[in-house]
Design a protein around this motif. Structure first.
Motif, PDB file in Angstrom:
ATOM      1  N   UNK A  30       0.891  -1.281   0.039  1.00  0.00           N
ATOM      2  CA  UNK A  30       0.103   0.198  -0.327  1.00  0.00           C
ATOM      3  C   UNK A  30       0.859   1.574   0.012  1.00  0.00           C
ATOM      4  N   UNK A  31       1.883   1.376   1.297  1.00  0.00           N
ATOM      5  CA  UNK A  31       2.628   2.463   0.404  1.00  0.00           C
ATOM      6  C   UNK A  31       3.214   2.470  -0.292  1.00  0.00           C
ATOM      7  N   UNK A  32       3.622   1.940  -1.253  1.00  0.00           N
ATOM      8  CA  UNK A  32       4.254   2.245  -2.565  1.00  0.00           C
ATOM      9  C   UNK A  32       3.557   2.153  -3.508  1.00  0.00           C
ATOM     10  N   UNK A  33       2.553   1.640  -4.065  1.00  0.00           N
ATOM     11  CA  UNK A  33       0.464   1.615  -4.035  1.00  0.00           C
ATOM     12  C   UNK A  33       0.586   3.387  -4.368  1.00  0.00           C
ATOM     13  N   UNK A  34       0.971   4.297  -2.617  1.00  0.00           N
ATOM     14  CA  UNK A  34       0.938   6.097  -2.914  1.00  0.00           C
ATOM     15  C   UNK A  34       1.791   6.064  -3.098  1.00  0.00           C
ATOM     16  N   UNK A  35       3.112   5.816  -2.320  1.00  0.00           N
ATOM     17  CA  UNK A  35       4.202   6.750  -3.147  1.00  0.00           C
ATOM     18  C   UNK A  35       4.708   7.225  -4.700  1.00  0.00           C
ATOM     19  N   UNK A  36       3.975   5.818  -5.665  1.00  0.00           N
ATOM     20  CA  UNK A  36       4.120   5.332  -7.129  1.00  0.00           C
ATOM     21  C   UNK A  36       2.976   6.752  -7.495  1.00  0.00           C
ATOM     22  N   UNK A  37       1.924   6.840  -6.908  1.00  0.00           N
ATOM     23  CA  UNK A  37       1.349   7.666  -7.453  1.00  0.00           C
ATOM     24  C   UNK A  37       1.264   9.672  -7.474  1.00  0.00           C
ATOM     25  N   UNK A  38       2.624   9.758  -6.681  1.00  0.00           N
ATOM     26  CA  UNK A  38       2.730  11.157  -6.968  1.00  0.00           C
ATOM     27  C   UNK A  38       4.015  11.283  -7.897  1.00  0.00           C
ATOM     28  N   UNK A  39       4.570  10.376  -8.729  1.00  0.00           N
ATOM     29  CA  UNK A  39       5.545  10.552  -9.389  1.00  0.00           C
ATOM     30  C   UNK A  39       4.977  10.480 -11.620  1.00  0.00           C
ATOM     31  N   UNK A  40       3.225   9.937 -10.648  1.00  0.00           N
ATOM     32  CA  UNK A  40       2.909   9.102 -12.162  1.00  0.00           C
ATOM     33  C   UNK A  40       1.645   9.901 -12.580  1.00  0.00           C
ATOM     34  N   UNK A  41       1.264  10.707 -11.273  1.00  0.00           N
ATOM     35  CA  UNK A  41       0.665  11.570 -11.670  1.00  0.00           C
ATOM     36  C   UNK A  41       1.038  13.456 -11.599  1.00  0.00           C
ATOM     37  N   UNK A  42       2.555  13.800 -11.766  1.00  0.00           N
ATOM     38  CA  UNK A  42       3.026  14.295 -11.419  1.00  0.00           C
ATOM     39  C   UNK A  42       4.779  15.021 -12.351  1.00  0.00           C
ATOM     40  N   UNK A  43       4.365  16.073 -13.047  1.00  0.00           N
ATOM     41  CA  UNK A  43       5.762  16.420 -13.560  1.00  0.00           C
ATOM     42  C   UNK A  43       6.990  16.624 -13.038  1.00  0.00           C
ATOM     43  N   UNK A  44       7.850  16.322 -13.841  1.00  0.00           N
ATOM     44  CA  UNK A  44       9.464  16.056 -12.904  1.00  0.00           C
ATOM     45  C   UNK A  44       8.868  18.555 -12.316  1.00  0.00           C
TER      46      UNK A  44
END
Length: 270
Positions: A118-132
């Motif tokens: 769950x921690x990995x999935x939630x953290x991944x959503x940040x980079x998946x939906x936010x440009x550098x």
């Protein structure tokens, strides 16, 4: 497997989460991560899992992509679960020497594994939906108070963002190098652990060379464009939080409150 690693990648979209202010997304991710560690029983953990599923659905990120973010950490998750199996209390189900496996240990192992996923999935959503670029600006804005103690906030934010951005690039580079070595007859898939470690040497050396070369090229490109850091620079897109961002903050804080309440109401549930 190397090609399946999606950590640090950005997937453009038009979802509610994509449109949110990047600063608020970072704040919400921190609160959600805290909520995961606050969970003390299966009821509260199920609540945060349900919230995670809803977030993935709202983000419109393909479930297959989410699963790819978990794959690179599968070994860590398995090791963590195995270690927790032997730290349970109660009547032993199986005894291996001085180690014993109990029902409580199995439940704890599953609980910890699900928590990490769950921690990995939630953290991944940040980079998946936010440009550098948005991520850099957001980190710089959030860390701005540190300037009072002479901390170079812009450099820290830029370094963190470039590091995230280069993960997919390095993964692709590793795949190319391994394919090239295999075409020359290198055997990297058989043998024991020591043999496989030695087989990685021809991969690591060109990888380091390539990484330093790319870093040099990036630095040279930034110098050619007269890049001088954050002082005096303006932003093409000015960040502005909307009512929807604060509504999302209220919902996530309420979720944290519900999880804390469930911890007290369901003390006797594992």
């Amino acid at each position: 497997m190397i090609k399946d690693i999606t950590i640090g990648q950005y997937f453009p979209g038009n979802s509610f989460i994509h449109k949110m202010d990047a600063r608020m997304k970072i704040i919400l991710i921190v609160i959600l991560i805290a909520s995961i560690f606050v969970c003390k029983n299966i009821i509260s953990l199920a609540t945060i899992i349900l919230a995670t599923v809803i977030l993935v659905a709202i983000s419109r990120i393909a479930p297959k992509t989410i699963l790819k973010s978990i794959k690179p950490l599968a070994i860590i998750i398995i090791i963590t679960a195995v270690l927790n199996i032997f730290y349970g209390t109660g009547e032993p189900l199986v005894t291996i020497g001085k180690l014993s496996i109990t029902a409580n240990g199995i439940e704890t192992a599953i609980f910890m594994a699900v928590r990490i996923i769950t921690l990995v999935v939630i953290s991944s959503l940040l980079t998946y939906t936010t440009s550098p670029t948005e991520l850099t600006d957001a980190l710089e804005r959030l860390l701005k108070p540190l300037k009072l103690i002479k901390v170079d906030v812009h450099s820290i934010a830029m370094t963190m963002t470039i590091a995230l951005r280069f993960i997919p690039t390095l993964v692709e580079e590793i795949d190319k190098i391994m394919s090239a070595q295999k075409s020359r007859g290198a055997d990297m898939d058989s043998g024991g652990l020591i043999h496989r470690a030695k087989a990685l040497v021809p991969v690591l050396i060109p990888l380091f060379v390539s990484a330093f070369r790319r870093a040099g090229e990036l630095a040279y490109a930034m110098e050619c464009r007269c890049y001088r850091g954050g002082d005096g620079r303006t932003k093409m897109k000015v960040m502005k939080m909307s009512a929807k961002d604060f509504l999302a903050l209220f919902v996530v804080i309420a979720l944290l409150g519900v999880i804390i309440l469930l911890n007290f109401l369901c003390k006797n549930i594992i």
